[in-house]
Design a protein around this motif. Structure first.
Motif, PDB file in Angstrom:
ATOM      1  N   THR A  95       0.843  -1.189   0.000  1.00 12.34           N
ATOM      2  CA  THR A  95       0.000   0.000   0.000  1.00 12.34           C
ATOM      3  C   THR A  95       0.881   1.244   0.000  1.00 12.34           C
ATOM      4  O   THR A  95       1.636   1.479   0.949  1.00 12.34           O
ATOM      5  N   ASN A  96       0.812   2.037  -1.069  1.00 13.56           N
ATOM      6  CA  ASN A  96       1.498   3.321  -1.085  1.00 13.56           C
ATOM      7  C   ASN A  96       0.661   4.341  -0.336  1.00 13.56           C
ATOM      8  O   ASN A  96      -0.564   4.236  -0.275  1.00 13.56           O
ATOM      9  N   ALA A  97       1.316   5.316   0.248  1.00 11.81           N
ATOM     10  CA  ALA A  97       0.601   6.332   1.024  1.00 11.81           C
ATOM     11  C   ALA A  97       1.051   7.723   0.600  1.00 11.81           C
ATOM     12  O   ALA A  97       2.227   7.935   0.272  1.00 11.81           O
ATOM     13  N   THR A  98       0.124   8.642   0.618  1.00  8.73           N
ATOM     14  CA  THR A  98       0.439  10.049   0.361  1.00  8.73           C
ATOM     15  C   THR A  98      -0.023  10.870   1.556  1.00  8.73           C
ATOM     16  O   THR A  98      -1.210  10.882   1.886  1.00  8.73           O
ATOM     17  N   ILE A  99       0.932  11.515   2.205  1.00 12.22           N
ATOM     18  CA  ILE A  99       0.602  12.367   3.343  1.00 12.22           C
ATOM     19  C   ILE A  99       0.145  13.710   2.787  1.00 12.22           C
ATOM     20  O   ILE A  99       0.932  14.473   2.231  1.00 12.22           O
ATOM     21  N   LYS A 100      -1.137  13.979   2.925  1.00 15.20           N
ATOM     22  CA  LYS A 100      -1.730  15.187   2.348  1.00 15.20           C
ATOM     23  C   LYS A 100      -1.573  16.386   3.277  1.00 15.20           C
ATOM     24  O   LYS A 100      -1.411  17.522   2.829  1.00 15.20           O
ATOM     25  N   SER A 101      -1.644  16.118   4.558  1.00 13.11           N
ATOM     26  CA  SER A 101      -1.536  17.194   5.545  1.00 13.11           C
ATOM     27  C   SER A 101      -0.763  16.660   6.752  1.00 13.11           C
ATOM     28  O   SER A 101      -0.876  15.480   7.099  1.00 13.11           O
ATOM     29  N   PHE A 102       0.032  17.520   7.374  1.00 18.54           N
ATOM     30  CA  PHE A 102       0.862  17.090   8.493  1.00 18.54           C
ATOM     31  C   PHE A 102       0.991  18.236   9.499  1.00 18.54           C
ATOM     32  O   PHE A 102       2.079  18.747   9.761  1.00 18.54           O
ATOM     33  N   PRO A 103      -0.131  18.696  10.068  1.00 19.04           N
ATOM     34  CA  PRO A 103      -0.056  19.783  11.047  1.00 19.04           C
ATOM     35  C   PRO A 103       0.765  19.356  12.263  1.00 19.04           C
ATOM     36  O   PRO A 103       0.526  18.304  12.842  1.00 19.04           O
ATOM     37  N   TRP A 104       1.728  20.182  12.614  1.00 13.26           N
ATOM     38  CA  TRP A 104       2.655  19.819  13.688  1.00 13.26           C
ATOM     39  C   TRP A 104       2.814  20.983  14.673  1.00 13.26           C
ATOM     40  O   TRP A 104       2.509  22.132  14.377  1.00 13.26           O
ATOM     41  N   ARG A 105       3.292  20.626  15.863  1.00 11.76           N
ATOM     42  CA  ARG A 105       3.715  21.618  16.852  1.00 11.76           C
ATOM     43  C   ARG A 105       5.018  21.135  17.455  1.00 11.76           C
ATOM     44  O   ARG A 105       5.243  19.921  17.614  1.00 11.76           O
ATOM     45  N   LEU A 106       5.886  22.066  17.771  1.00 13.19           N
ATOM     46  CA  LEU A 106       7.258  21.755  18.175  1.00 13.19           C
ATOM     47  C   LEU A 106       7.499  22.084  19.640  1.00 13.19           C
ATOM     48  O   LEU A 106       7.160  23.171  20.106  1.00 13.19           O
ATOM     49  N   GLN A 107       8.087  21.112  20.346  1.00 10.09           N
ATOM     50  CA  GLN A 107       8.564  21.352  21.705  1.00 10.09           C
ATOM     51  C   GLN A 107      10.082  21.219  21.730  1.00 10.09           C
ATOM     52  O   GLN A 107      10.640  20.291  21.147  1.00 10.09           O
ATOM     53  N   GLY A 116       3.087  24.418  12.553  1.00 12.70           N
ATOM     54  CA  GLY A 116       3.038  24.609  11.106  1.00 12.70           C
ATOM     55  C   GLY A 116       2.464  23.396  10.409  1.00 12.70           C
ATOM     56  O   GLY A 116       1.837  22.532  11.024  1.00 12.70           O
ATOM     57  N   ASN A 117       2.731  23.298   9.113  1.00 13.96           N
ATOM     58  CA  ASN A 117       2.237  22.189   8.300  1.00 13.96           C
ATOM     59  C   ASN A 117       3.154  22.020   7.098  1.00 13.96           C
ATOM     60  O   ASN A 117       3.981  22.904   6.817  1.00 13.96           O
ATOM     61  N   ILE A 118       3.026  20.923   6.369  1.00 13.85           N
ATOM     62  CA  ILE A 118       3.792  20.737   5.142  1.00 13.85           C
ATOM     63  C   ILE A 118       3.194  21.609   4.046  1.00 13.85           C
ATOM     64  O   ILE A 118       2.006  21.922   4.061  1.00 13.85           O
ATOM     65  N   GLY A 119       4.019  21.991   3.069  1.00 15.37           N
ATOM     66  CA  GLY A 119       3.544  22.862   2.014  1.00 15.37           C
ATOM     67  C   GLY A 119       2.869  22.138   0.875  1.00 15.37           C
ATOM     68  O   GLY A 119       2.080  22.723   0.131  1.00 15.37           O
ATOM     69  N   SER A 120       3.159  20.849   0.708  1.00 15.73           N
ATOM     70  CA  SER A 120       2.585  20.058  -0.382  1.00 15.73           C
ATOM     71  C   SER A 120       2.577  18.588   0.018  1.00 15.73           C
ATOM     72  O   SER A 120       3.323  18.176   0.919  1.00 15.73           O
ATOM     73  N   PRO A 121       1.741  17.762  -0.625  1.00  9.52           N
ATOM     74  CA  PRO A 121       1.667  16.334  -0.277  1.00  9.52           C
ATOM     75  C   PRO A 121       3.011  15.630  -0.453  1.00  9.52           C
ATOM     76  O   PRO A 121       3.821  15.994  -1.310  1.00  9.52           O
ATOM     77  N   ILE A 122       3.228  14.603   0.362  1.00  6.34           N
ATOM     78  CA  ILE A 122       4.469  13.829   0.329  1.00  6.34           C
ATOM     79  C   ILE A 122       4.127  12.355   0.177  1.00  6.34           C
ATOM     80  O   ILE A 122       3.335  11.805   0.944  1.00  6.34           O
ATOM     81  N   ALA A 174       2.232  15.627  15.829  1.00  5.23           N
ATOM     82  CA  ALA A 174       1.611  15.809  14.515  1.00  5.23           C
ATOM     83  C   ALA A 174       0.356  14.956  14.391  1.00  5.23           C
ATOM     84  O   ALA A 174       0.222  13.911  15.022  1.00  5.23           O
ATOM     85  N   THR A 175      -0.558  15.427  13.536  1.00  2.00           N
ATOM     86  CA  THR A 175      -1.792  14.697  13.239  1.00  2.00           C
ATOM     87  C   THR A 175      -1.908  14.560  11.720  1.00  2.00           C
ATOM     88  O   THR A 175      -2.502  15.420  11.059  1.00  2.00           O
ATOM     89  N   ASP A 184      -9.622  10.816   2.006  1.00  2.00           N
ATOM     90  CA  ASP A 184      -8.633  11.230   2.999  1.00  2.00           C
ATOM     91  C   ASP A 184      -8.952  10.610   4.360  1.00  2.00           C
ATOM     92  O   ASP A 184     -10.101  10.596   4.793  1.00  2.00           O
ATOM     93  N   ILE A 185      -7.908  10.101   4.998  1.00  2.00           N
ATOM     94  CA  ILE A 185      -8.055   9.498   6.317  1.00  2.00           C
ATOM     95  C   ILE A 185      -7.179  10.264   7.298  1.00  2.00           C
ATOM     96  O   ILE A 185      -5.954  10.309   7.156  1.00  2.00           O
ATOM     97  N   LYS A 186      -7.818  10.897   8.281  1.00  2.00           N
ATOM     98  CA  LYS A 186      -7.102  11.660   9.297  1.00  2.00           C
ATOM     99  C   LYS A 186      -6.851  10.791  10.512  1.00  2.00           C
ATOM    100  O   LYS A 186      -7.740  10.076  10.969  1.00  2.00           O
ATOM    101  N   TYR A 187      -5.625  10.849  11.030  1.00  2.00           N
ATOM    102  CA  TYR A 187      -5.314  10.089  12.239  1.00  2.00           C
ATOM    103  C   TYR A 187      -6.242  10.529  13.374  1.00  2.00           C
ATOM    104  O   TYR A 187      -6.490  11.734  13.548  1.00  2.00           O
ATOM    105  N   PRO A 188      -6.752   9.590  14.157  1.00  2.00           N
ATOM    106  CA  PRO A 188      -7.721   9.938  15.203  1.00  2.00           C
ATOM    107  C   PRO A 188      -7.118  10.725  16.356  1.00  2.00           C
ATOM    108  O   PRO A 188      -7.838  11.355  17.129  1.00  2.00           O
ATOM    109  N   GLY A 189      -5.793  10.668  16.488  1.00  2.00           N
ATOM    110  CA  GLY A 189      -5.154  11.379  17.588  1.00  2.00           C
ATOM    111  C   GLY A 189      -3.795  11.898  17.187  1.00  2.00           C
ATOM    112  O   GLY A 189      -3.261  11.564  16.125  1.00  2.00           O
TER     113      GLY A 189
END
Length: 200
Positions: A95-107, A116-122, A174-175, A184-189
């Motif tokens: 199964t190939n996967a494409t990460i469409k969104s990757f909202p993150w926060r940094l500690q 922030g988030n990624i600028g384009s799908p990966i 990240a989520t 699109d499938i968003k991680y539940p947590g």
């Protein structure tokens, strides 16, 4: 009538199984923090520096002046390693996967900083190999660590992005949202991503 109901039931069952299988496969994506690259402190490249004594007098003057003004801008690339183990072995279909969104926060040192988030799908192919996700970070160290003083601020920067720097003092949350044939499938947590082990 019974035939139609049976067909509908089979379609529903097949679709449900397909959705479940897809979600299981995509949930097996793994993430880990990789290297920190291109770290600059007020525009000064830290890749060849390991301590404060490696800075030139002009660089020290530059840092002192910018700190006096109430700022200390840092910029770097934090590399996130993504692994897709769905390579067709172990009972899981490829199964190939494409990460469409990757909202993150940094500690950094358990202190909440920027987000922030990624600028384009990966794309993360189902090969079991690592795909790098470079995240561009820009933060003002004074804003988050202003009570530490020049020496400690520089040492923090060197620990992250100096010649022997690493991401060991960084935690990323990240989520991800992953594209699939079913939508699109968003991680539940939220995922906690660190440098010493893969998180999924």
């Amino acid at each position: 009538m019974r035939t139609i109901i049976s067909i509908i039931s089979m379609i529903f069952l097949f679709t449900s199984c397909s959705v479940y299988e897809t979600m299981v496969n995509l949930s097996r994506l793994k993430f880990k923090l990789g290297t920190v690259n291109n770290f600059t402190l007020n525009g000064i490249n830290l890749s060849d520096k390991n301590s404060l004594k490696d800075f030139s007098p002009l660089e020290i003057l530059s840092l002192t002046q910018v700190i006096t003004s109430g700022k200390l801008p840092a910029a770097f690339t934090l590399n996130v390693e993504a692994k897709n183990p769905n390579d067709g072995t172990g009972g899981y279909p490829k199964t190939n996967a494409t990460i469409k969104s990757f909202p993150w926060r940094l500690q950094v040192d358990q202190t909440e900083t920027i987000s922030g988030n990624i600028g384009s799908p990966i794309s993360v192919p189902g090969t079991g190999e690592i795909t790098n996700i470079p995240l561009t970070m820009n933060l003002d160290l004074i804003e988050f660590f202003g009570n530490k003083g020049l020496d400690n601020l520089v040492n923090l920067a060197l620990t992250l992005g100096g010649g022997e720097g690493s991401s060991s003092r960084v935690t990323l949350f990240a989520t991800p949202t992953v594209s699939s044939s079913l939508g699109d499938i968003k991680y539940p947590g939220e995922l906690k991503i660190v440098d010493y082990t893969f998180t999924n």
